[in-house]
Enzyme design. Structure first.
Site, PDB file in Angstrom:
ATOM      1  N   ASP A 216     -47.316  -4.355 -93.328  1.00 22.69           N
ATOM      2  CA  ASP A 216     -48.685  -4.456 -92.813  1.00 22.69           C
ATOM      3  C   ASP A 216     -49.559  -5.267 -93.760  1.00 22.69           C
ATOM      4  O   ASP A 216     -50.352  -6.120 -93.349  1.00 22.69           O
ATOM      5  CB  ASP A 216     -49.286  -3.067 -92.523  1.00 22.69           C
ATOM      6  CG  ASP A 216     -49.099  -2.081 -93.669  1.00 22.69           C
ATOM      7  OD1 ASP A 216     -48.344  -2.371 -94.618  1.00 22.69           O
ATOM      8  OD2 ASP A 216     -49.720  -0.995 -93.609  1.00 22.69           O
ATOM      9  N   ASP A 244     -43.537 -15.494 -86.352  1.00 31.52           N
ATOM     10  CA  ASP A 244     -44.482 -15.986 -85.345  1.00 31.52           C
ATOM     11  C   ASP A 244     -45.879 -16.123 -85.943  1.00 31.52           C
ATOM     12  O   ASP A 244     -46.599 -17.084 -85.662  1.00 31.52           O
ATOM     13  CB  ASP A 244     -44.558 -15.023 -84.140  1.00 31.52           C
ATOM     14  CG  ASP A 244     -43.646 -15.459 -82.996  1.00 31.52           C
ATOM     15  OD1 ASP A 244     -42.648 -16.157 -83.267  1.00 31.52           O
ATOM     16  OD2 ASP A 244     -43.934 -15.097 -81.835  1.00 31.52           O
TER      17      ASP A 244
HETATM   18 MG    MG Z   1     -39.544 -14.087 -82.080  1.00 24.09          MG
END
Ligand code: MG
Ligand code: IPM
Length: 346
Positions: A216, A244
């Site tokens: 996190d 991503d």
């Molecule tokens: Mg992915």
């Protein structure tokens, strides 16, 4: 030079971008043999399975694999789920070929700085993601108690962690010698094992600076100060998510390549997906696939000079202002591909 490359165009924009990458490879490294095969939704439609036996056999025979993309809304509801492109083709291909090391470099090309959502974009990092273990592959995976309870299991062995950690440290050694190992050790047992093994492996790489970070916090630091990262080493699902995120902060998803490696084979594909909304229009950006081909030259064939030639041609193309639609320009997929080919030896 007689290497054999399995070419898997797949779905959506896959065929369009793969075509340009093959042209670049043919220009920079003549003499490879190419064999095409079906994968994904295209394979499901044609022969009733997203990973036909012939495709898997070709991949096993080949020295390297160039993949476009798989999936699209057309196959999102295919039943059983094992027949969907992602679960039925991508995951089994990774596990059958033992492609445990997924490398996802994220960097900003100087000509594209304005595309990043960050004020002062300085990003040159690589996510080293474990790709054949963890919660993606753990058994049992099931629905229980009349459908009211679902179970996914996260499993890691020391051997699985050790081999990806070694890859991560080796890569860090060739870069800026700094590695952040990402986990959720405050909660997960697999993460505590991960830390233990990574700390052990670190003993063999005293020249690499190691830091542990909770996932996190890492997600937050990536947005706050991405320039601080060099190598991010992490497990399968955290790597999926963080890669991503890293891609998006560069501002141009159409630019990011990837490699998935076993000890003796590699699969190379752009980090973007099949982009069904723009498929078939000849406007997709082929640079991520072209840069994936450059990774193939480097990691599968040890052709570092040729890989650098391709990367240099991409830089020149961008510096000359050639842009596909996603980068704010008008160039078509094939114009972008040809622009790179024509700059290989400038
Ligand atoms: Mg992915
Ligand atoms: C990726 C994709 C895949 C993954 C999906 C399509 C299964 O998101 O390559 O990152 O999660 O690994």
């Amino acid at each position: 030079m007689g290497f054999k490359i399995a070419v898997l165009p797949g779905d959506g924009i896959g065929p369009e971008v793969v075509k340009e990458a093959v042209s670049v490879l043919q220009a920079v490294a003549p003499g490879f043999e190419y064999e095409e095969a079906l994968i994904g939704g295209a394979a499901y439609d044609e022969v009733g399975h997203p990973l036909p036996a012939a495709t898997l056999a070709l991949c096993k025979r080949a020295d390297a694999i160039l993949l476009g993309a798989v999936g699209g809304p057309k196959w999102d509801h295919v039943q059983p789920v094992e027949m969907r492109p992602e679960v039925g083709a991508l995951l089994p291909l990774r596990s059958e070929l033992n492609l445990y090391a997924n490398l996802r470099p994220a960097r900003i090309f100087s000509a594209l700085k304005e595309a990043s959502p960050l004020k002062e974009p300085e990003i040159d990092l690589i996510v080293v993601r474990e790709l054949t273990g963890g919660i993606y592959f753990g058994k049992p995976r099931e629905r229980r108690e009349g459908g009211d309870v679902a179970v996914d299991t996260c499993v890691y062995s020391k051997a699985e962690i050790r081999r990806i950690a070694i890859r991560g440290f080796e890569i860090a050694r060739q870069r800026r010698k700094s590695l952040v190992s990402v986990d959720k050790a405050n909660v997960l047992e697999t993460s505590r094992l991960w830390r233990e093994v990574v700390a052990e492996v670190a003993g063999d790489f005293p020249d690499v600076k190691l830091e542990f970070m909770l996932v996190d916090n890492c997600a937050m630091q990536l947005v706050r100060n991405p320039g601080a990262f060099d190598v991010i080493l992490t497990e399968n699902m955290f790597g999926d998510i963080l890669s991503d995120e890293a891609a998006q902060i560069t501002g141009s998803l159409g630019m990011l390549p990837s490699a998935s490696l076993s000890d003796n084979k590699g699969l190379y594909e752009p980090a973007h997906g099949s982009a069904p909304d723009i498929a078939g229009q000849g406007i997709a950006n082929p640079l991520a696939t072209i840069l994936s081909a450059a990774m193939m030259l480097k990691y599968s064939f040890g052709m570092d000079a040729e890989a650098a030639t391709v990367e240099g041609a991409v830089e020149k193309t961008l510096a000359d202002g050639v842009r596909t639609r996603d980068l704010g320009g008008e160039a078509s997929t094939s114009e972008m591909g040809s622009a790179v080919v024509s700059r290989l030896y400038l």
